[in-house]
Scaffold this active site. Structure first.
Site, mmCIF file in Angstrom:
data_model
loop_
_atom_site.group_PDB
_atom_site.id
_atom_site.type_symbol
_atom_site.label_atom_id
_atom_site.label_comp_id
_atom_site.label_asym_id
_atom_site.label_seq_id
_atom_site.Cartn_x
_atom_site.Cartn_y
_atom_site.Cartn_z
ATOM 1 N N HIS A 1 -17.217 18.704 -25.684
ATOM 2 C CA HIS A 1 -15.797 19.044 -25.618
ATOM 3 C C HIS A 1 -15.424 20.295 -25.797
ATOM 4 C CE1 HIS A 1 -11.781 16.474 -26.720
ATOM 5 N NE2 HIS A 1 -11.696 17.735 -26.737
ATOM 6 N N HIS B 1 -12.187 22.951 -23.423
ATOM 7 C CA HIS B 1 -10.762 23.073 -22.454
ATOM 8 C C HIS B 1 -11.118 24.261 -21.985
ATOM 9 C CE1 HIS B 1 -8.627 19.604 -24.152
ATOM 10 N NE2 HIS B 1 -9.350 19.926 -25.216
ATOM 11 N N GLN C 1 -2.781 15.900 -20.020
ATOM 12 C CA GLN C 1 -2.370 16.703 -21.421
ATOM 13 C C GLN C 1 -1.036 16.073 -21.971
ATOM 14 O OE1 GLN C 1 -3.712 19.853 -23.464
ATOM 15 N NE2 GLN C 1 -2.372 18.336 -24.903
ATOM 16 N N HIS D 1 -9.035 11.662 -25.336
ATOM 17 C CA HIS D 1 -8.500 11.923 -26.677
ATOM 18 C C HIS D 1 -7.627 11.038 -27.223
ATOM 19 C CE1 HIS D 1 -9.176 15.934 -24.728
ATOM 20 N NE2 HIS D 1 -8.893 16.864 -26.022
ATOM 21 N N ASP E 1 -14.424 22.320 -28.835
ATOM 22 C CA ASP E 1 -12.976 21.997 -28.519
ATOM 23 C C ASP E 1 -12.454 23.349 -27.805
ATOM 24 O OD1 ASP E 1 -10.434 20.471 -27.928
ATOM 25 O OD2 ASP E 1 -10.075 20.265 -30.074
HETATM 26 FE FE FE2 Z 1 -9.647 18.557 -27.030
#
Ligand code: FE2
Length: 427
Positions: free
Chosen positions: A61, A63, A156, A214, A313
Site C-alpha cells: 500500500h 501512493h 481519491q 480504502h 502508505d
Molecule cells: Fe492509502
C-alpha cells in the site's frame, strides 16, 4: 538467466543454510558450508555470515503519485487527513508525467534499498487528465528490472461525488491499471458509499481485475462499508481478489459489531491492510482526551484467520510528512501501538511482513523454497528479533537472482575511558 549463491543464511526458523539460485529461482537449500563457491563468480556470491535472510519484502500500500511532495505547495499544518486531501487537491493540478515518474522512482529506489521488490501503489483517478495513472502505468514497465509494480485506480475524491469520476475510473482501466480502488467513506451519503462499493466490484468482475478499497478510514463507528465489501465478495465469490485497506473504524465498533464484520471477512477470504505510520497520526484527531489510537483490530483479525498485511502508505507527502520507505519502520510502529511487543509476537510480525504481504499481492512464487522466485534480502542482524529492534540495514537485496541493492552498514567510534571502540550502526 541469473545464478547466485548466498552462503550461511539464517532463515526465520533459525536454520542456517546455503541458498543456490539458478535460472532466477531458488534451486536448492543446502547445509551451511556445503555449497561450492568456486563454481560462482565473485560477483554472484555473498557470505551472510549467519545473518538473517528472508524472501524480499512486498509493499502492499503506497501512493507513488503523491510521494516526495511534502511541503508543496504548502506544509500540512494541522497534520490531519482533511488538510492532506486539500493540499494534494492543489498539488495535483500541476503534476506532469515526468514529475510523477521522477518522484515515484526516487521512492521506489528507497524501497529497493530496504529490501522491497514488489509494490502496490494507488494512483488518483479524480485528477481529470489521469496524468498520475498514465505515468505510473508507464513507470511499471520502466522499473521492471527493479520491482513488480501494481497500480490501483484510486478515486481519491469518491466515485459518486462528481459526475465525471466514474468515467475517469473507467478511463483508468483503459490506460491499463492492475486493480480497482475506491473510498466509500468519502462518498456523500451512506447510500452512495454502499453504491460505490458495488460499482467497484462490478468493474472488477467485468474487467477481471482485483479490488483494493480504502475503506472506513475514519474513527466514526457508524462508518460501515467493510461489511458491504465483504458481503459483495461473498455473493460474487471473489474474496481472494479483494483487499480492505485501513478499516480503522473497526477500532471504534462495538465488540459485537466488530465480531460480525471480522467473521464476514474471514468467511469471504477478503484481505486487510493496516498502515501503522499514517494511521497513528491521522486517527483520533477529533478526540479530546483520552485519544483513540484508531488502528484496525489486527489481533482479532489474525485470530479469525484473516490475511492481514502491513503497508507504509504515504512517504513524504501531504498526508504523512515523514517516512523513509522502510517497511520495518511500519512494522516497528505496529509493534508499539498494537501491543505486539511480547517476544512471541516477533514471529507474527515477520509473518505479516513476508507471507501475508505476498498473499495480498497474489505472489504465487514467494518464499525461499526450491522453485520460489530467487528474490531475497540479507539483514545486518543475527536474529529476527534484532532485525526488528534495530530496523537493521539490508546489506544485500536480490531480485530474481540479480543483485539490485547493497548497503555498507555504518560504524561509529565511541571514545570511553581513554579508549576507543568501533561499533556497528544501531547494534
Ligand atoms: Fe492509502
Amino acid at each position: 538467466m541469473a545464478r547466485y549463491l548466498v552462503q550461511n543464511a539464517q532463515l526465520l526458523d533459525g536454520d542456517v543454510v546455503d541458498i543456490e539460485i539458478e535460472d532466477s529461482d531458488v534451486a536448492s537449500l543446502n547445509p551451511a558450508g556445503s555449497s561450492d563457491p568456486e563454481s560462482y563468480s565473485s560477483d554472484n556470491q555473498y557470505d551472510a555470515e549467519e545473518r538473517l535472510v528472508t524472501p524480499s519484502l512486498t509493499e502492499p500500500h503506497l501512493h507513488l503519485d503523491a510521494t516526495q511532495t511534502a511541503g508543496g505547495p504548502r506544509w500540512n499544518r494541522s497534520g490531519t487527513l482533511t488538510e492532506g486531501i486539500e493540499i494534494w487537491g492543489e498539488r495535483k493540478q500541476s503534476i506532469t508525467k515526468q514529475d510523477v515518474k521522477d518522484r515515484a522512482l526516487k521512492t521506489i529506489k528507497w524501497l529497493v534499498s530496504h529490501g522491497t521488490t514488489r509494490i502496490r501503489t494507488h494512483a488518483d483517478t479524480t485528477e481529470e487528465t489521469l496524468t498520475g495513472v498514465e505515468a505510473l502505468c508507464e513507470l511499471r514497465e520502466e522499473v521492471a528490472d527493479l520491482v513488480d509494480l501494481q497500480v490501483v485506480a484510486f478515486p481519491q475524491d469518491g466515485i459518486l461525488t462528481d459526475e465525471s469520476h466514474e468515467d475517469l475510473l473507467r478511463d483508468a482501466i483503459d490506460v491499463g491499471v492492475d486493480l480497482i480502488g475506491g473510498i466509500p467513506h468519502r462518498e456523500l451519503t451512506p447510500e452512495d458509499g454502499a453504491a460505490s462499493v458495488k460499482i467497484a466490484a462490478d468493474l472488477a468482475e467485468r474487467h477481471e481485475l482485483p479490488v483494493d478499497l480504502h475503506i472506513d478510514e475514519t474513527d466514526d463507528p457508524n462508518s460501515r462499508f467493510t461489511e458491504v465489501l465483504a458481503s459483495e465478495a461473498l455473493k460474487r465469490d471473489i474474496g481472494d481478489r479483494v483487499t480492505a485497506s485501513h478499516a480503522t473504524a473497526m477500532h471504534s465498533y462495538s465488540n459485537a459489531h466488530a465480531q460480525k464484520v471480522i467473521s464476514m471477512l474471514s468467511e469471504s477470504g477478503v484481505s486487510v491492510i493496516t498502515n501503522p505510520l499514517a494511521n497513528i497520526v491521522l486517527q483520533g484527531r477529533y478526540d479530546d482526551y483520552p485519544r483513540r489510537r484508531g488502528h484496525t483490530r489486527v489481533d482479532e483479525l489474525r485470530a479469525a484467520g484473516v490475511t492481514i498485511g502491513i503497508g507504509h502508505d504515504s512517504v513524504l507527502d501531504p498526508f504523512y510528512h515523514y517516512g523513509t520507505g522502510d517497511q520495518l519502520d511500519a512494522a516497528f510502529m505496529l509493534i508499539h501501538y498494537l501491543h505486539m511487543n511480547g517476544y512471541q509476537d516477533v514471529a507474527d510480525v515477520w509473518e505479516m511482513l513476508t507471507t501475508e504481504n505476498a498473499t495480498v499481492f497474489s505472489d504465487d512464487d514467494y518464499g525461499l523454497e526450491p522453485g520460489s522466485d530467487g528474490s531475497l534480502v540479507v539483514y545486518d542482524a543475527m536474529s529476527p528479533f534484532d532485525a526488528l529492534r534495530t530496523r537493521a540495514p539490508r546489506t544485500l537485496v536480490l531480485r530474481s537472482g540479480h543483485e539490485v541493492a547493497r548497503t555498507e552498514p555504518q560504524q561509529t567510534t565511541v571514545r570511553h575511558a581513554g579508549d576507543s571502540e568501533r561499533i556497528r550502526y544501531r547494534r
